[in-house]
Design an enzyme around this catalytic site. Structure first.
Site, mmCIF file in Angstrom:
data_model
loop_
_atom_site.group_PDB
_atom_site.id
_atom_site.type_symbol
_atom_site.label_atom_id
_atom_site.label_comp_id
_atom_site.label_asym_id
_atom_site.label_seq_id
_atom_site.Cartn_x
_atom_site.Cartn_y
_atom_site.Cartn_z
ATOM 1 N N LYS A 140 -13.601 8.909 4.823
ATOM 2 C CA LYS A 140 -14.108 10.310 4.880
ATOM 3 C C LYS A 140 -15.344 10.672 3.950
ATOM 4 O O LYS A 140 -15.861 11.829 4.419
ATOM 5 C CB LYS A 140 -12.783 11.274 4.351
ATOM 6 C CG LYS A 140 -11.561 10.919 5.457
ATOM 7 C CD LYS A 140 -10.611 12.017 5.078
ATOM 8 C CE LYS A 140 -9.678 12.001 6.073
ATOM 9 N NZ LYS A 140 -8.712 10.730 6.036
HETATM 10 C C1 LIG Z 1 -8.116 10.278 7.360
HETATM 11 C C2 LIG Z 1 -7.664 8.776 7.344
HETATM 12 C C3 LIG Z 1 -7.526 8.344 8.582
HETATM 13 C C4 LIG Z 1 -7.189 8.938 9.803
HETATM 14 O O1 LIG Z 1 -8.351 9.591 10.138
HETATM 15 P P1 LIG Z 1 -8.431 10.589 11.768
HETATM 16 O O2 LIG Z 1 -9.495 11.609 11.575
HETATM 17 O O3 LIG Z 1 -7.199 10.960 12.044
HETATM 18 O O4 LIG Z 1 -9.193 9.407 12.826
HETATM 19 C C5 LIG Z 1 -7.008 6.890 8.450
HETATM 20 N N1 LIG Z 1 -7.276 6.180 7.299
HETATM 21 C C6 LIG Z 1 -7.545 6.790 6.181
HETATM 22 C C7 LIG Z 1 -7.510 6.112 4.971
HETATM 23 C C8 LIG Z 1 -7.629 8.276 6.124
HETATM 24 O O5 LIG Z 1 -7.917 8.787 5.089
#
Ligand SMILES: *Cc1c(COP(=O)(O)O)cnc(C)c1O
Length: 469
Positions: A112
């Site tokens: 993120k």
């Molecule tokens: C947010 C997150 C995801 C999922 O991301 P999406 O936006 O739902 O595709 C997967 N793995 C981790 C570690 C995350 O923080």
């Protein structure tokens, strides 16, 4: 570049306004009116570029008209300059033609950061120009909150309030949020669960009068800028592995369909992608759609991969929009029937179309731990539970062994010690250097009751760099 709503009734916006918008006024999500398309020669000419320069070329068409090139370049250089690995998104080989793209070398150790480091800087740039301020109120069960706080901590024009369920996030995740101090940073522990937090955020978007005219901005993946930033690393991986002359496949751990939707866009922008695998945990609404054309809400299960614990997948509407020939009225109808009855299927031709590119698998906790152990034994790589789900799905759903398979490594294993312990690999987890004193740092956090009025009163009392709005 102009952006339109997936439900066809909201006004088209430019990049700047889309950045500051949450949902469109008709309840839809914003998508580019026309997706840019690059030629194979153009993509090939980007081989070897540093990450931020590649990012400039991939994202430039999306911000044209809102951010001059020189400014955008500078923002991108700063954004990816805070990552702790020079390659930004390095590939690590697990097996013959199988790779993990490590997306966890940003400040908060999850993918993120790629989007939220950029989002914070873009917001500040645009708000400076407009002479405005905004307030962010976000809910988190873990990764989003820390990445958003890290991304906005230097913003002069943004005040950020992150709600997390009191005593229900892991200590590493809590400390990643509560040990960052600033007049504009506010951690609120709600005496309730994650859904209570999310409901308060939704209610705050619906009625913003408590903000006294200040605008509320979304930091979850309904924000287009987050999707946009995630497109870049698909190009980056493919260029490392012989693309665009050769096609590449990806397996993506996903809950809200944000990360994998970015891969779908990369393909539509001209990058040869052979297969996209939707890898979910037991909360498998996306897998049930991809495998059986049923998009139906079910109860929520707590899993060892909590960042994918969702009932409804917020970005899936963006794919549905394309599958329905970008017919906003059709999507508004589908979403209405979803809200009333809790589910739908699409016409068989549309589903078949999706299946040409997408495969899927749902992986339970036991299989997740098995995969962590298996990969550690085979290659010495320790995976976090989300990434392990991606590897499991890649191995079960892969269409061709000749085409390189890239699994998106979405988090560092140190963030999810419970899964790693259960997998029994017996390797001690160590925090990376920049977080090595995390457990000694002071924390700052306010505990509030599960009460919308109390939270909104807190925001309006502190929403202007600690002072009242
Ligand atoms: C947010 C997150 C995801 C999922 O991301 P999406 O936006 O739902 O595709 C997967 N793995 C981790 C570690 C995350 O923080």
């Amino acid at each position: 570049m102009r952006y339109i709503s997936t439900r066809g009734q909201a006004p088209a916006l430019n990049f700047e306004d889309v950045l500051l918008a949450g949902l469109a006024t008709d309840g839809g999500l914003y998508v580019p009116e026309n997706l840019p398309r690059f030629t194979q020669e153009e993509i090939a000419s980007w081989a070897g570029l540093p990450y931020h320069e590649l990012a400039f070329r991939v994202m430039r068409p999306f911000v044209t008209g809102s951010i001059p090139d020189a400014d955008f370049k500078k923002i991108l250089e700063e954004t990816y300059g805070v990552f702790s690995h020079n390659a930004i998104a390095p590939l690590r080989q697990l097996n013959g033609n199988e790779w993990v793209m490590e997306l966890f070398h940003g400040p908060t150790l999850a993918f993120k950061d790629f989007a939220l480091q950029l989002l914070g800087r873009l917001l500040d740039y645009v708000l400076q120009k407009r002479g405005e301020r905004v307030v962010i109120v976000g809910a988190t069960s873990g990764d989003t909150g820390s990445a958003a706080i890290e991304g906005c901590k230097h913003c002069e024009h943004v005040d950020i309030f992150i709600l997390h369920p009191h005593n229900r996030v892991s200590e590493v995740q809590r400390r990643q949020m509560t040990t960052i101090f600033g007049d504009n940073i506010h951690n609120i522990a709600i005496e309730g669960n994650f859904d209570d937090c999310q409901e308060m955020v939704k209610a705050s978007f619906a009625d913003q009068s408590f903000l006294k005219g200040t605008r509320l901005v979304a930091v979850n993946s309904i924000n287009w800028a987050r999707i946009m930033a995630q497109i870049v690393y698909y190009f980056h991986a493919a260029l490392q592995l012989g693309g665009p002359a050769r096609s590449v496949s990806f397996s993506v751990p996903t809950g809200n369909f944000g990360d994998i939707f970015a891969g779908y866009l990369a393909r539509n922008m001209g990058l040869p992608i052979n297969q996209l695998i939707v890898a979910t945990n037991r909360n498998d609404i996306l897998h049930r759609f991809m495998s059986g054309n049923q998009y139906v809400k079910e109860t929520l299960h707590a899993t060892l991969s909590p960042s994918m614990d969702i009932m409804v997948s917020s970005n899936f509407e963006r794919l549905l929009f394309d599958l329905h020939g970008r017919n906003g009225a059709a999507i508004a109808g589908l979403m209405d029937s979803f809200r009333q009855g809790g589910g739908f299927s699409v016409e068989p031709e549309r589903w078949t179309e999706a299946r040409k590119l997408f495969d899927s698998l749902a992986v339970n906790d036991e299989q997740t731990c098995e995969t962590i152990a298996e990969v550690f034994e085979q290659s010495g790589e320790l995976l976090d539970p989300h990434t392990a789900i991606g590897v499991r799905a890649a191995r079960e759903c892969r269409r061709s062994l000749d085409i390189p398979m890239v699994i998106l490594g979405t988090a560092h294993p140190v963030k999810f010690p419970e899964a790693v312990e259960k997998a029994g690999v017996g390797k001690a987890l160590e925090l990376p250097a920049h977080l090595s004193d995390l457990f000694e740092r002071d924390e700052r956090c306010t505990v509030l009751p599960n009460d919308l009025k109390a939270v909104q009163a807190f925001v309006s009392l502190h929403g202007n760099r600690g002072k009242p709005l």
